[in-house]
Design a protein around this motif. Structure first.
Motif, PDB file in Angstrom:
ATOM      1  N   LEU A 185     -11.813  -3.790   0.827  1.00  0.00           N
ATOM      2  CA  LEU A 185     -10.563  -4.028   1.468  1.00  0.00           C
ATOM      3  C   LEU A 185     -10.152  -5.633   0.990  1.00  0.00           C
ATOM      4  O   LEU A 185     -10.786  -6.464   1.472  1.00  0.00           O
ATOM      5  N   CYS A 240      -1.099   3.810   2.645  1.00  0.00           N
ATOM      6  CA  CYS A 240      -0.548   3.593   3.825  1.00  0.00           C
ATOM      7  C   CYS A 240      -0.930   4.529   4.974  1.00  0.00           C
ATOM      8  O   CYS A 240      -0.782   5.587   4.861  1.00  0.00           O
ATOM      9  N   VAL A 260       0.572   0.823   8.532  1.00  0.00           N
ATOM     10  CA  VAL A 260      -0.215  -0.302   7.991  1.00  0.00           C
ATOM     11  C   VAL A 260      -0.760   0.044   6.516  1.00  0.00           C
ATOM     12  O   VAL A 260      -1.197   1.308   6.173  1.00  0.00           O
ATOM     13  N   VAL A 261      -0.359  -0.861   5.600  1.00  0.00           N
ATOM     14  CA  VAL A 261      -0.661  -0.878   4.056  1.00  0.00           C
ATOM     15  C   VAL A 261      -2.108  -1.429   3.829  1.00  0.00           C
ATOM     16  O   VAL A 261      -2.302  -2.403   4.167  1.00  0.00           O
ATOM     17  N   TYR A 262      -2.912  -0.656   3.105  1.00  0.00           N
ATOM     18  CA  TYR A 262      -4.499  -1.080   2.997  1.00  0.00           C
ATOM     19  C   TYR A 262      -4.456  -1.568   1.313  1.00  0.00           C
ATOM     20  O   TYR A 262      -4.213  -0.350   0.780  1.00  0.00           O
ATOM     21  N   LYS A 263      -4.797  -2.662   0.871  1.00  0.00           N
ATOM     22  CA  LYS A 263      -5.226  -2.734  -0.537  1.00  0.00           C
ATOM     23  C   LYS A 263      -6.686  -2.743  -0.792  1.00  0.00           C
ATOM     24  O   LYS A 263      -7.178  -3.398  -0.310  1.00  0.00           O
ATOM     25  N   TYR A 264      -7.154  -1.910  -1.702  1.00  0.00           N
ATOM     26  CA  TYR A 264      -8.608  -1.914  -1.965  1.00  0.00           C
ATOM     27  C   TYR A 264      -8.602  -2.049  -3.656  1.00  0.00           C
ATOM     28  O   TYR A 264      -7.944  -1.672  -4.175  1.00  0.00           O
ATOM     29  N   LYS A 311       1.608  -4.679   7.930  1.00  0.00           N
ATOM     30  CA  LYS A 311       2.122  -3.611   8.470  1.00  0.00           C
ATOM     31  C   LYS A 311       3.480  -3.502   7.972  1.00  0.00           C
ATOM     32  O   LYS A 311       4.245  -4.298   7.582  1.00  0.00           O
ATOM     33  N   SER A 315      -1.593 -10.685   2.241  1.00  0.00           N
ATOM     34  CA  SER A 315      -0.368 -10.108   2.650  1.00  0.00           C
ATOM     35  C   SER A 315       0.801 -10.590   1.842  1.00  0.00           C
ATOM     36  O   SER A 315       0.904 -11.753   1.766  1.00  0.00           O
ATOM     37  N   GLN A 344      -4.517  -6.256   4.524  1.00  0.00           N
ATOM     38  CA  GLN A 344      -3.588  -5.191   5.124  1.00  0.00           C
ATOM     39  C   GLN A 344      -2.630  -5.837   5.528  1.00  0.00           C
ATOM     40  O   GLN A 344      -2.635  -7.197   5.948  1.00  0.00           O
ATOM     41  N   LEU A 350      -3.285   1.177  -3.326  1.00  0.00           N
ATOM     42  CA  LEU A 350      -2.639   1.066  -1.859  1.00  0.00           C
ATOM     43  C   LEU A 350      -2.586   2.281  -1.302  1.00  0.00           C
ATOM     44  O   LEU A 350      -2.344   3.218  -1.654  1.00  0.00           O
TER      45      LEU A 350
END
Length: 213
Positions: free
Chosen positions: A28, A13, A17-21, A33, A69, A31, A11
């Motif tokens: 991706l 940020c 905004v938090v992104y999970k890859y 907020k 999310s 994502q 993860l």
């Protein structure tokens, strides 16, 4: 980054905004907020996430078998401005009321439980000029330790807030700050921690032996 062997993701940020890859495919996954410029900590076998700003703490729950999310568990306004925040990630359980969160600012701390219910506020004022730099919890959640900028290791009871035993000076000759502490998992008979002093020195502390080597 997830520490669970079966989960290959991380993860990050950026701009609230938090992104999970996915680490393998670099895809991706989703994502969402949230504000997390002070801390972002995965817990409960990396199934949940704590995000913290200067005053707000949010707990999130990832969906099982769904890449979407997460669900917001709770939002809490901290009674202290959040300088550092710690969680009982290395204890036996963080489910329900077993979750413990420690907010730190200078020599003060605020302890929370479960859905961020405030247990108490406390401080290290019984020891002169001791700023809290790090913290860790016992495996059974009965107590927690704080490490200070002058090399003291202080243990507090979770239930009563009272100091347990005598504070241990890790480096009595030269007051080296305890900048990090991490409990070793898989040892039920003792609480053993890896302590980092300053930036270069590391020692192992045993609760039973009450020494650091």
């Amino acid at each position: 980054m997830s520490s669970e062997e079966s989960r290959h993701y991380f993860l990050i940020c950026m701009d609230s905004v938090v992104y999970k890859y996915d680490l393998v495919t670099k895809q991706l996954l989703f994502q969402f907020k949230t504000v997390a410029h002070n801390a972002m900590i995965m817990y409960d076998k990396d199934d949940k996430l704590l995000c913290a700003s200067d005053k707000m703490i949010r707990l999130w729950d990832f969906w099982d078998q769904k890449e979407q999310s997460p669900e917001l568990i709770t939002t809490c306004e901290s009674v202290l401005t959040i300088e550092k925040i710690f969680i009982n990630k290395n204890s036996k359980s963080q489910k329900g009321d077993d979750l413990l969160v420690l907010v730190v600012n200078q020599d003060e701390y605020a302890l929370y439980r479960g859905r961020m219910d405030l247990v108490r506020k406390g401080n290290t004022s019984m020891h002169e000029n001791q700023r809290i730099l790090c913290a860790e919890f016992a495996g059974d959640n009965s107590c927690f330790w704080v490490g200070t900028d002058r090399g003291l290791l202080i243990c507090f009871s979770v239930e009563s807030g009272e100091e347990i035993g005598t504070a241990y000076n890790v480096s009595p000759e030269i007051e080296k700050p305890i900048t990090s502490m991490r409990k070793f998992n898989g040892i039920d008979s003792d609480n053993i921690f890896l302590l980092v002093l300053g930036k270069k020195e590391a020692v192992v502390y045993s609760q039973q032996r009450k020494d650091a080597k």
